[in-house]
Structures are given as structure tokens and as C-alpha cells.
Design a protein around this motif. Sequence first.
Motif, PDB file in Angstrom:
ATOM      1  N   UNK A 156       0.836   8.310  -6.027  1.00  0.00           N
ATOM      2  CA  UNK A 156       0.081   9.519  -5.636  1.00  0.00           C
ATOM      3  C   UNK A 156       1.065  10.745  -5.150  1.00  0.00           C
ATOM      4  N   UNK A 157       2.255  10.287  -4.143  1.00  0.00           N
ATOM      5  CA  UNK A 157       2.780  11.344  -3.598  1.00  0.00           C
ATOM      6  C   UNK A 157       3.565  12.270  -4.605  1.00  0.00           C
ATOM      7  N   UNK A 158       3.770  11.593  -5.674  1.00  0.00           N
ATOM      8  CA  UNK A 158       4.878  12.647  -6.925  1.00  0.00           C
ATOM      9  C   UNK A 158       3.760  14.004  -7.350  1.00  0.00           C
ATOM     10  N   UNK A 159       2.370  13.175  -6.996  1.00  0.00           N
ATOM     11  CA  UNK A 159       1.597  14.585  -7.927  1.00  0.00           C
ATOM     12  C   UNK A 159       0.967  15.368  -7.053  1.00  0.00           C
ATOM     13  N   UNK A 160       0.529  14.697  -5.746  1.00  0.00           N
ATOM     14  CA  UNK A 160      -0.191  15.663  -4.759  1.00  0.00           C
ATOM     15  C   UNK A 160       0.111  15.688  -3.281  1.00  0.00           C
ATOM     16  N   UNK A 161       1.523  14.855  -3.109  1.00  0.00           N
ATOM     17  CA  UNK A 161       1.922  14.751  -1.875  1.00  0.00           C
ATOM     18  C   UNK A 161       2.529  15.977  -1.000  1.00  0.00           C
ATOM     19  N   UNK A 162       2.987  16.832  -1.746  1.00  0.00           N
ATOM     20  CA  UNK A 162       3.359  18.202  -1.072  1.00  0.00           C
ATOM     21  C   UNK A 162       2.308  19.276  -0.904  1.00  0.00           C
ATOM     22  N   UNK A 163       1.202  19.118  -1.409  1.00  0.00           N
ATOM     23  CA  UNK A 163       0.206  20.008  -1.258  1.00  0.00           C
ATOM     24  C   UNK A 163      -0.531  19.695   0.042  1.00  0.00           C
ATOM     25  N   UNK A 217     -11.204  17.580  -8.795  1.00  0.00           N
ATOM     26  CA  UNK A 217     -10.716  17.241 -10.076  1.00  0.00           C
ATOM     27  C   UNK A 217      -9.186  16.927  -9.802  1.00  0.00           C
ATOM     28  N   UNK A 218      -8.511  17.302  -8.542  1.00  0.00           N
ATOM     29  CA  UNK A 218      -6.852  16.952  -8.336  1.00  0.00           C
ATOM     30  C   UNK A 218      -6.834  15.419  -8.126  1.00  0.00           C
ATOM     31  N   UNK A 219      -7.856  14.945  -7.344  1.00  0.00           N
ATOM     32  CA  UNK A 219      -7.907  13.406  -7.181  1.00  0.00           C
ATOM     33  C   UNK A 219      -8.145  12.707  -8.623  1.00  0.00           C
ATOM     34  N   UNK A 220      -9.165  13.206  -9.256  1.00  0.00           N
ATOM     35  CA  UNK A 220      -9.423  12.517 -10.512  1.00  0.00           C
ATOM     36  C   UNK A 220      -8.074  12.554 -11.513  1.00  0.00           C
ATOM     37  N   UNK A 221      -7.160  13.660 -11.420  1.00  0.00           N
ATOM     38  CA  UNK A 221      -6.119  13.857 -12.403  1.00  0.00           C
ATOM     39  C   UNK A 221      -5.248  12.575 -12.120  1.00  0.00           C
ATOM     40  N   UNK A 222      -4.999  12.386 -10.679  1.00  0.00           N
ATOM     41  CA  UNK A 222      -4.002  11.293 -10.263  1.00  0.00           C
ATOM     42  C   UNK A 222      -4.660  10.027 -10.885  1.00  0.00           C
ATOM     43  N   UNK A 223      -5.978   9.554 -10.636  1.00  0.00           N
ATOM     44  CA  UNK A 223      -6.278   8.478 -11.254  1.00  0.00           C
ATOM     45  C   UNK A 223      -6.390   8.648 -12.785  1.00  0.00           C
ATOM     46  N   UNK A 224      -6.710   9.476 -13.651  1.00  0.00           N
ATOM     47  CA  UNK A 224      -6.549   9.349 -15.002  1.00  0.00           C
ATOM     48  C   UNK A 224      -5.171   9.025 -15.413  1.00  0.00           C
ATOM     49  N   UNK A 225      -4.080   9.432 -14.717  1.00  0.00           N
ATOM     50  CA  UNK A 225      -2.841   9.147 -15.122  1.00  0.00           C
ATOM     51  C   UNK A 225      -2.678   7.627 -14.894  1.00  0.00           C
ATOM     52  N   UNK A 226      -3.357   6.846 -13.941  1.00  0.00           N
ATOM     53  CA  UNK A 226      -3.147   5.502 -13.852  1.00  0.00           C
ATOM     54  C   UNK A 226      -3.897   4.939 -14.822  1.00  0.00           C
ATOM     55  N   UNK A 227      -5.146   5.290 -15.229  1.00  0.00           N
ATOM     56  CA  UNK A 227      -6.133   4.809 -16.180  1.00  0.00           C
ATOM     57  C   UNK A 227      -5.379   5.073 -17.706  1.00  0.00           C
ATOM     58  N   UNK A 228      -4.680   5.747 -17.686  1.00  0.00           N
ATOM     59  CA  UNK A 228      -3.880   5.909 -19.005  1.00  0.00           C
ATOM     60  C   UNK A 228      -3.001   4.849 -19.429  1.00  0.00           C
ATOM     61  N   UNK A 274       0.705  -1.260   0.011  1.00  0.00           N
ATOM     62  CA  UNK A 274      -0.019  -0.164   0.045  1.00  0.00           C
ATOM     63  C   UNK A 274       1.068   1.323  -0.062  1.00  0.00           C
ATOM     64  N   UNK A 275       1.920   1.274   0.752  1.00  0.00           N
ATOM     65  CA  UNK A 275       2.811   2.359   1.095  1.00  0.00           C
ATOM     66  C   UNK A 275       3.396   2.483  -0.190  1.00  0.00           C
ATOM     67  N   UNK A 276       3.921   1.614  -0.813  1.00  0.00           N
ATOM     68  CA  UNK A 276       4.946   1.588  -2.262  1.00  0.00           C
ATOM     69  C   UNK A 276       3.779   2.102  -3.387  1.00  0.00           C
ATOM     70  N   UNK A 277       2.730   1.915  -3.475  1.00  0.00           N
ATOM     71  CA  UNK A 277       1.823   2.202  -4.255  1.00  0.00           C
ATOM     72  C   UNK A 277       1.474   3.797  -4.366  1.00  0.00           C
ATOM     73  N   UNK A 278       1.390   4.274  -3.001  1.00  0.00           N
ATOM     74  CA  UNK A 278       1.186   5.835  -2.669  1.00  0.00           C
ATOM     75  C   UNK A 278       2.341   6.400  -3.071  1.00  0.00           C
ATOM     76  N   UNK A 279       3.620   5.742  -2.853  1.00  0.00           N
ATOM     77  CA  UNK A 279       4.720   6.441  -3.098  1.00  0.00           C
ATOM     78  C   UNK A 279       5.048   6.790  -4.641  1.00  0.00           C
TER      79      UNK A 279
END
Length: 410
Positions: A138-145, A153-164, A130-135
Motif C-alpha cells: 500500500x505505502x509504495x503506491x499511495x503512502x505519500x499522498x 479509483x486510487x484505492x482500486x488501483x492498489x487492489x488491482x495490482x494485488x489481484x494481478x 498488518x503493518x508489513x502488508x501495508x508497507x
Amino acid sequence: MLKDVHIRNAKPEEKSYRLPDGEWLYLEIRPNRKSGKVGKKVWLLKYRQPDNRKESILTIGEYPKVSIKQARNAADEARDLLKRGIDPNTHKKNALIKQSRVAANTFEVVAREWHANNYEKWKPTNAAKILRRLELDVFPHIGERPITALEPPDILDVCRLIESRGAFEYASRIKQFIAAVYRYAIVTGKARHNPASELRGALKAYKQQHHAALSNADLPQFFRDLEADSSTVLKLAIRFTLLTFVRTAEVRGAQWSEIDWDKAVWHIPGERMKMKLPHDVPLSRQALDLLRELHPLTGDSEFLFYTQRRTVPMSENAMLQLIRRIGWKEKTTVHGFRALASSNFYDAGFRSEAIEKQLAHKEPNAVKGAYNHMARFWEERVRIMQWWADFLDSQQHGARVIPIRAGVSA
């Protein structure tokens, strides 16, 4: 009232002096510093504290960073606070504290806190995954915010990258992790709403892939191909898993100390079970014979099944690799043994309660399950396990197994 030209023309003197703008708003002109830096021009609002009427000063900011208009607006806001009995300096201090907390509570910080809080509930391998998946995703895109700054929309963008990448099921799983982090943030006072919960219907649908499973007609050839392989311990692991139809993790961690030879029972501790409850597996005659065959090979270890080092159980994919090696990759998985067993039990007429109990499926009533998880339908579960072992023998060696349907008690 002051104008910009007045302020620009105001020169520092030996001592600070103030230019009034009206209603106790001033611009303080401070002297030049010994270092040579030009003295600052600072907006100040004089007021009386609501609780004791003592005179106090609110620092609004420096000119020209804070313009005349901005200073007047800030003064008006401070006066509104005073009318409500709020000290502007206290309000400012609290706002700075809140702002620092928001900045400190980034999504990554809160997610790691959530992970640490739940670590004991998971198996170590799952927690690491689980932690590795977040690292990674997820973290590279929204971790510092700040966690409070993220919107749907921010969460959707993260999921869209994976769907791509075509990983639709994985994208849905990541959304679930993010939603869980927000639920933790809300109950701990770090967030007020869960943007991930608003993505319902936004992600692309995926078809759930069921584990490939053998059919009864496959069994004779499967046994022949299995016996032709030279990996003795792994072959026994596959046969033992077929006989007991437990999950891979439960077989991998099986220890000799868990086997009760006298009562013919394998006691699996709760920490290794998916549902975190202890599970007893009645051992058929064939299962006991297999263990006796296995003991000279691995009895020097605490684990039933190891392949290289006796202090380490066989790898997570060891049995699956053997299935692939003998040419059955497309037709079955280890988990598919459970589906094969279950369908045969229902066809044979065993009671569903006994079947589900032996499969260690979750009970609808958690309290009821906690009281009865060991003993429920034990006699019928013993019959199930022996019937199943006899059935597998019939498929491997051609013996006949008598259907049990007519003899099942209500």
C-alpha cells in the motif's frame, strides 16, 4: 487600469512605489537589492478590517507569477470575504494552516497512527503482519499522498495490482485495512469520506478456502503415520491439539502454570484467545496422561511445547510441518482438527450451546457472553471432552465408544 506593457516598463527606483489598478488594488515596485537582485513587483490589496475599520494590506503575489487577471480575481474574492465580515488575511492564514495539515496527513502517516492506536487490540504477530502488508503493498503506491486527496479509483488501483498476482482474497483484506484507516481518519478529523467503502462489487470474487480436515475414516491411518515419526514433542503436541481442538496459537503458548492438575482444567488467559476472553478446557483422562508423559521432556520450560530453546515455544508452523512430513499435507491442517471434532459432537447429539462454548466461538450477545464465558454448560463440556478422548482412542486402538445422543439432557 494597468496593462502588461505598463508593468514591464516600470523600473525599480530608490524607494518602493505603487501603480494603481483600481479599487485599492496596486502593484508595488520594490527597489533593487544590494546583492544585485532586481526588485520584485508585488500585487497588494488595501482594505479596512471588518471588526475595527483599520487599514490593512493583503499580499496577493508576485508579478509575473500572478498575472493581472489572476490578481484582479484574487482581489474580487477578498472583497467578497469582506462583505461577509471575514478578514482576507485571517482567511489566508487559516487556509495555509489547513494546507500544511493536509500535506502532513499523508495516507502513510495516518495509517501508522491507526496501527499504533489499535496495536494493543491485536496479538503482536498479527500487528506486525498488518503493518508489513501495508508497507509492502500500500505505502509504495499511495503512502505519500494526502489522505484527503485519494479517490475510489486510487484505492482500486492498489487492489488491482494485488489481484494481478492472483491473490484475490488478499486484495479484499487490503481493501478492508484501507477502509479501517479511513474510518479512523474520519473520526479524528483528518478526512471526510471513505473512498474504500465505495469499492463494493468492484473487486474480483473469490471462493473462500475451507481448512482441510480429517474424516473419521482417516483417523486410524493418521495415528499410525504419526506414531511412526521420531519427533516426540511434536507428536505429543499434535495429539494434545486433537484432544483439546484449540487453535494453534493457544497450543503454542500453553504454559505449565496454566494446568490445574487437581481440577483437570487448562486455563487459557484471554490475551492468547482469538475472542480475548479467558477459556477453560476440561482435560480428559487421556489429556492428563499425555501431559504426564510430556512433563519429563519439557518440564524445564514454562512452555508445554518447545523444540530447540526452552525459553521459546515451538514455531507457528512446527505442527503443520510434521503433518506434511508424515504425508497428510493435502488432507488436513491443524485448524482442521476443530472441524473434525465439531462435526462429531453434533452427530453425537451434544447441545450446540455446549459445543460452540467449548470451541470458544463468539457469542451473539457480547454482554451475555461476558457474564457466562467461564461456567456455561460446564458439566456437558466435561462430558464432551471425555467422550472425544474416548472416541479418538477407539480410532487409534479399536475400542468402542457408546453414542451419547440418547443420554443428552434437554
